[in-house]
Motif scaffolding. Structure first.
Motif, PDB file in Angstrom:
ATOM      1  N   TYR A 294     -33.962  13.920  14.800  1.00 42.54           N
ATOM      2  CA  TYR A 294     -34.002  12.300  16.675  1.00 42.54           C
ATOM      3  C   TYR A 294     -34.926  12.798  17.570  1.00 42.54           C
ATOM      4  O   TYR A 294     -35.553  11.765  18.642  1.00 42.54           O
TER       5      TYR A 294
ATOM      6  N   ARG B  70     -25.988  17.356  19.410  1.00 43.53           N
ATOM      7  CA  ARG B  70     -25.410  17.965  19.824  1.00 43.53           C
ATOM      8  C   ARG B  70     -24.104  17.949  18.939  1.00 43.53           C
ATOM      9  O   ARG B  70     -23.687  18.344  18.392  1.00 43.53           O
TER      10      ARG B  70
ATOM     11  N   PHE C 168     -31.639  21.398  24.642  1.00 47.28           N
ATOM     12  CA  PHE C 168     -31.704  21.570  23.259  1.00 47.28           C
ATOM     13  C   PHE C 168     -32.028  22.730  21.878  1.00 47.28           C
ATOM     14  O   PHE C 168     -31.612  22.393  21.071  1.00 47.28           O
TER      15      PHE C 168
ATOM     16  N   LEU D 153     -34.333  19.454  27.228  1.00 43.36           N
ATOM     17  CA  LEU D 153     -34.942  19.023  25.753  1.00 43.36           C
ATOM     18  C   LEU D 153     -35.072  20.284  25.776  1.00 43.36           C
ATOM     19  O   LEU D 153     -34.725  21.636  24.928  1.00 43.36           O
TER      20      LEU D 153
ATOM     21  N   PHE E  14     -39.922  20.195  17.944  1.00 46.02           N
ATOM     22  CA  PHE E  14     -39.241  20.218  19.684  1.00 46.02           C
ATOM     23  C   PHE E  14     -40.128  21.095  20.392  1.00 46.02           C
ATOM     24  O   PHE E  14     -39.877  20.656  21.632  1.00 46.02           O
TER      25      PHE E  14
ATOM     26  N   LEU F  65     -30.000  13.252  24.071  1.00 45.09           N
ATOM     27  CA  LEU F  65     -29.813  14.654  22.538  1.00 45.09           C
ATOM     28  C   LEU F  65     -28.342  15.900  23.485  1.00 45.09           C
ATOM     29  O   LEU F  65     -28.434  16.302  22.099  1.00 45.09           O
TER      30      LEU F  65
END
Length: 341
Positions: A108, A147, A207, A204, A166, A143
């Motif tokens: 991703y 998930r 995440f 982010l 990330f 995002l």
């Protein structure tokens, strides 16, 4: 998205539609290719989107086999037909069997890419910032889909690398205002992209925290293996390598033996008293590469390769533009090197 390819007057129409569907499903790839109609779009890897695209691909495969198989093509069209067949099969394999979107969070990361919009001066800054703004606004959704898709039992090595990736991406997002937005003279656009950056960074960061605190504790090392069948299919569908794994393994071992013998021979030529590792450190690494010189040395190496190709008429080199060697962006430093073409 069309579910079944319509009747086409010729192969070129069919080819163009399949390519258009591919780029619509992978707009970040289209954007990095320099196709600017995709600059402000982000992937949608939700279950419904994947299933719709997969159904289209299967129908496209059926159309290709049924209507464009026995037709006599010229040499270029025949190449394009085989390339299209390969790519359709690869896409189906990746969605149905390989399913990287379930086990690799790094999958991703490419959807969050913005650097080509800032690094490439293909349009006025406001236009490029406008495209970046729309991509930033779509990051929380991307995002959220990640998930939903990712399994809870991820491999620990892949997961640790993904967290590093990330975190680097987050650092890159934080650097955008000071790196790129200084010359921006539109106050409204400045405010909007500032807000979008904040939302993207919060999403982010959340995440990353989820990966670290929820997924990582349940992950295990050495659980990344594809297995023999899937590895064989991966090589066949993505690289068109149809040799069986045992044959490839034996060829690899034979090549390692050949290169090891050659390494020993060169090492003895340089200094019989040194091991290959010591010879490399003294005669190669010490003389040619250091953290300070590696970029200059690499540019010099690329120039010599280019000139070698020209002098020996191996291939034509259509441009005088040279490759620029730069440090990897923070979010790409999990890899040794990459090319932004």
């Amino acid at each position: 998205m069309t579910l079944r390819p319509k009747h086409f007057r010729n192969f070129q129409e069919f080819r163009d539609e399949v390519v258009d569907k591919f780029l619509a499903f992978h707009p970040s790839f289209g954007s990095t290719l320099g196709l600017h109609e995709y600059d402000d779009l982000l992937e949608n890897f939700s279950t419904q989107s994947r299933e719709t695209y997969l159904l289209y691909l299967k129908n496209a495969k059926e159309t290709l086999d049924k209507h464009f198989h026995e037709i006599s093509f010229d040499r270029l069209e025949n190449f394009e037909r085989r390339a299209l067949d390969w790519k359709i099969n690869e896409e189906i394999f990746r969605l149905e069997e390989f399913r990287e979107f379930e086990w690799n969070p790094i999958f991703y990361d490419t959807q969050l890419e913005l650097q080509h919009l800032f690094h490439r001066d293909y349009a006025p800054l406001e236009i490029r910032v406008g495209a970046a703004l729309k991509r930033l606004r779509a990051i929380p959704r991307a995002l959220a889909v990640a998930r939903q898709n990712l399994r809870p039992d991820l491999d620990r090595t892949i997961l640790e690398t993904a967290i590093m990736v990330f975190e680097g991406r987050l650092t890159y997002l934080e650097s955008i205002p000071s790196r790129y937005l200084g010359p921006l003279s539109n106050p409204r656009l400045s405010n909007e992209i500032g807000e979008a950056l904040m939302e993207a960074k919060l999403s982010l960061a959340s995440f990353i925290e989820s990966l670290r605190t929820v997924v990582l504790p349940n992950s295990k090392y050495d659980s990344f293996r594809l297995g023999g069948w899937l590895m064989q299919e991966f090589l066949s569908k993505t690289e068109l390598v149809h040799d069986n794994l045992e044959s490839l393994l034996q060829r690899g071992k034979a090549d390692i033996d050949r290169l090891t013998a050659r390494l020993m021979e060169v090492s003895r030529t340089l200094d019989p008293a040194l091991s290959p590792h010591e010879a490399f450190r003294m005669y190669v690494e010490h003389d040619h590469f250091s953290e300070e010189s590696i970029f200059q040395k690499t540019e010099s190496m690329l120039e010599s390769i280019r000139q070698f190709l020209i002098d020996r008429h191996i291939i034509s080199v259509p441009s005088d533009v040279r490759c620029a060697v730069r440090p990897m962006p923070e979010h790409m430093r999990w890899a040794f090197a990459a090319m932004d073409s």
